[in-house]
Scaffold this motif. Structure first.
Motif, mmCIF file in Angstrom:
data_model
loop_
_atom_site.group_PDB
_atom_site.id
_atom_site.type_symbol
_atom_site.label_atom_id
_atom_site.label_comp_id
_atom_site.label_asym_id
_atom_site.label_seq_id
_atom_site.Cartn_x
_atom_site.Cartn_y
_atom_site.Cartn_z
ATOM 1 N N VAL A 172 5.810 14.099 39.591
ATOM 2 C CA VAL A 172 6.228 13.252 38.184
ATOM 3 C C VAL A 172 5.105 12.357 37.736
ATOM 4 N N ILE A 173 4.233 12.040 38.721
ATOM 5 C CA ILE A 173 3.154 11.239 38.224
ATOM 6 C C ILE A 173 2.175 11.940 37.633
ATOM 7 N N GLN A 174 1.831 12.997 38.164
ATOM 8 C CA GLN A 174 0.946 14.169 37.518
ATOM 9 C C GLN A 174 1.380 14.658 36.185
ATOM 10 N N GLU A 175 2.622 14.775 36.011
ATOM 11 C CA GLU A 175 3.324 15.189 34.593
ATOM 12 C C GLU A 175 2.956 14.216 33.819
ATOM 13 N N GLN A 176 3.190 12.816 33.920
ATOM 14 C CA GLN A 176 3.021 11.816 33.358
ATOM 15 C C GLN A 176 1.695 11.484 32.724
ATOM 16 N N ILE A 177 0.762 11.833 33.712
ATOM 17 C CA ILE A 177 -0.819 11.782 33.212
ATOM 18 C C ILE A 177 -1.194 12.670 32.286
ATOM 19 N N ALA A 178 -0.686 13.700 32.471
ATOM 20 C CA ALA A 178 -0.763 15.077 31.648
ATOM 21 C C ALA A 178 -0.265 14.754 30.162
ATOM 22 N N THR A 179 0.872 14.023 30.133
ATOM 23 C CA THR A 179 1.490 13.719 28.773
ATOM 24 C C THR A 179 0.568 12.724 28.322
ATOM 25 N N GLN A 180 0.095 11.545 28.792
ATOM 26 C CA GLN A 180 -0.898 10.503 28.589
ATOM 27 C C GLN A 180 -2.043 11.052 27.980
ATOM 28 N N LYS A 181 -2.641 12.104 28.603
ATOM 29 C CA LYS A 181 -3.971 12.691 28.099
ATOM 30 C C LYS A 181 -3.750 13.419 26.633
ATOM 31 N N LYS A 182 -2.388 14.003 26.538
ATOM 32 C CA LYS A 182 -2.244 14.850 25.469
ATOM 33 C C LYS A 182 -2.028 13.699 24.105
ATOM 34 N N THR A 183 -1.403 12.553 24.530
ATOM 35 C CA THR A 183 -1.113 11.410 23.537
ATOM 36 C C THR A 183 -2.707 10.919 23.162
ATOM 37 N N LEU A 184 -3.447 10.593 24.141
ATOM 38 C CA LEU A 184 -4.858 10.272 23.817
ATOM 39 C C LEU A 184 -5.606 11.109 22.994
ATOM 40 N N ASP A 185 -5.457 12.504 23.266
ATOM 41 C CA ASP A 185 -6.246 13.600 22.492
ATOM 42 C C ASP A 185 -5.614 13.509 20.951
ATOM 43 N N ILE A 186 -4.414 13.146 20.703
ATOM 44 C CA ILE A 186 -3.955 13.067 19.358
ATOM 45 C C ILE A 186 -4.491 11.776 18.795
ATOM 46 N N GLU A 187 -4.365 10.649 19.372
ATOM 47 C CA GLU A 187 -5.064 9.443 19.047
ATOM 48 C C GLU A 187 -6.357 9.660 18.615
ATOM 49 N N GLU A 188 -7.111 10.028 19.581
ATOM 50 C CA GLU A 188 -8.409 10.332 19.343
ATOM 51 C C GLU A 188 -9.015 11.080 17.842
ATOM 52 N N GLY A 189 -8.260 11.995 17.900
ATOM 53 C CA GLY A 189 -8.337 12.932 16.684
ATOM 54 C C GLY A 189 -8.121 12.102 15.262
ATOM 55 N N ILE A 190 -7.082 11.158 15.384
ATOM 56 C CA ILE A 190 -6.627 10.401 14.292
ATOM 57 C C ILE A 190 -7.864 9.572 13.825
ATOM 58 N N PHE A 191 -8.377 8.590 14.989
ATOM 59 C CA PHE A 191 -9.493 7.825 14.670
ATOM 60 C C PHE A 191 -10.694 8.619 14.502
ATOM 61 N N THR A 192 -10.976 9.415 15.051
ATOM 62 C CA THR A 192 -12.325 10.375 14.757
ATOM 63 C C THR A 192 -12.406 10.612 13.304
#
Length: 325
Positions: free
Chosen positions: A260-280
């Protein structure tokens, strides 16, 4: 009265122009390579604060992703160790239960030796490292959590030899493995009981302790050399089998929790990818320089510089006679 020749004045002006041209060419050349304006303050003027906030957000995302990747790596190694333990022990309880049920001493001896070999696998999996960090040692990450399983088996055998009844042995075994003052935490486990890392699994985890305590009872139950108490009371071995069965269920739950923790981390990384794209994109929209345009401007500037060099050269070759004319 001293007269400064016009060509000297013009030459000085051209020299200044050439210096400015060279500086502009250096900046434009950099922009053509990087695709970004070299002097953001001049280019953005009042919007520089907005651009810097976007850049800072991207840098913060990089740090967060780095931390998540580190957690992800540790969890992956931990999960693989738990999987190795689970796969090695599955069926071992059934094997010993069948041997006891048929009173097949040969089969019981084989199952006991299999349990002894399984302990080697379990201890090796628990002693795993991620880089220079022992993952199952709590906060004592520089310390190997477990010694050789022979040390544990010698202690458990001594408990069996000193116990008068099966209940005495069961109580002694429970104290040894589960009491903080018992041998497992005092003389065997080299790590700390607590961990500041919420993702970590210690060698004092109930699932692992349950499995190892059951394995130890099975490992010393070979009829060829088992303590008299165990030979005369096969229910002791059966209790060890039951501990392994319960421990495997607990281990499954432990693996699921980490999953469950691994899945949460994977989700957080996907969210960061989206945020990074917006700010970039926001940062690029403010600071990006068209490289083809910069290259075109650079070519024109270089032509102007060549022309300036040529004019300066011609001015410097003018003679006094040409000037008096």
């Amino acid at each position: 009265m001293r007269i400064t020749p016009p060509n000297s004045l013009i030459s000085a002006q051209f020299t200044q122009n050439i210096t400015e041209l060279r500086q502009t060419i250096a900046r434009t050349s950099q922009e053509a390579v990087t695709g970004r304006y070299s002097d953001l303050t001049a280019h953005l003027s009042g919007r520089i604060g907005t651009a810097m906030l976007s850049q800072k957000a991207v840098e913060s995302i990089d740090l967060q992703r780095e931390r998540l990747t580190m957690r992800e790596g540790r969890l992956d190694v931990t999960q693989r160790s738990l999987t190795v333990i689970h796969e090695r022990l599955v069926g071992l309880d059934t094997e010993m239960r069948e041997a006891l049920g048929t009173q097949d001493l040969v089969a019981q001896g084989l199952a006991a030796r299999d349990a002894r070999a399984a302990m080697e696998t379990v201890f090796s999996a628990i002693n795993v490292r991620f880089g220079d960090r022992y993952l199952f040692s709590g906060d004592a990450t520089a310390t190997q959590p477990l010694p050789s399983p022979d040390t544990v088996l010698a202690d458990v055998r001594a408990l069996a030899d000193s116990s008068a009844t099966p209940s005495d042995f069961a109580a002694a075994l429970d104290t040894y493995f589960n009491d903080p003052a018992g041998g497992w935490q005092q003389t065997i486990y080299g790590g700390t009981a607590a961990s500041s890392d919420p993702d970590a699994v210690n060698a004092t985890d109930p699932a692992l302790v349950q499995l190892i305590s059951g394995l130890s009872a099975l490992a010393i139950s070979d009829p060829a050399d088992s303590p008299a108490l165990i030979r005369q009371n096969p229910d002791i071995v059966l209790a060890g089998v039951q501990r392994i069965t319960v421990g495997l269920t607990q281990l499954t739950n432990l693996r699921a929790d980490r999953g469950v923790i691994q899945e949460q981390i994977a989700t957080q990384k996907k969210t960061l990818d989206i945020e990074e794209g917006i700010f970039t994109n926001a940062f690029n929209a403010l600071t990006e320089r068209d490289q083809y345009e910069a290259a075109s401007v650079l070519k024109q500037l270089e032509s102007n510089l060549e022309a300036s060099y040529l004019l300066t050269s011609r001015l410097s070759s003018l003679s006094l006679i040409n000037y008096l004319r």
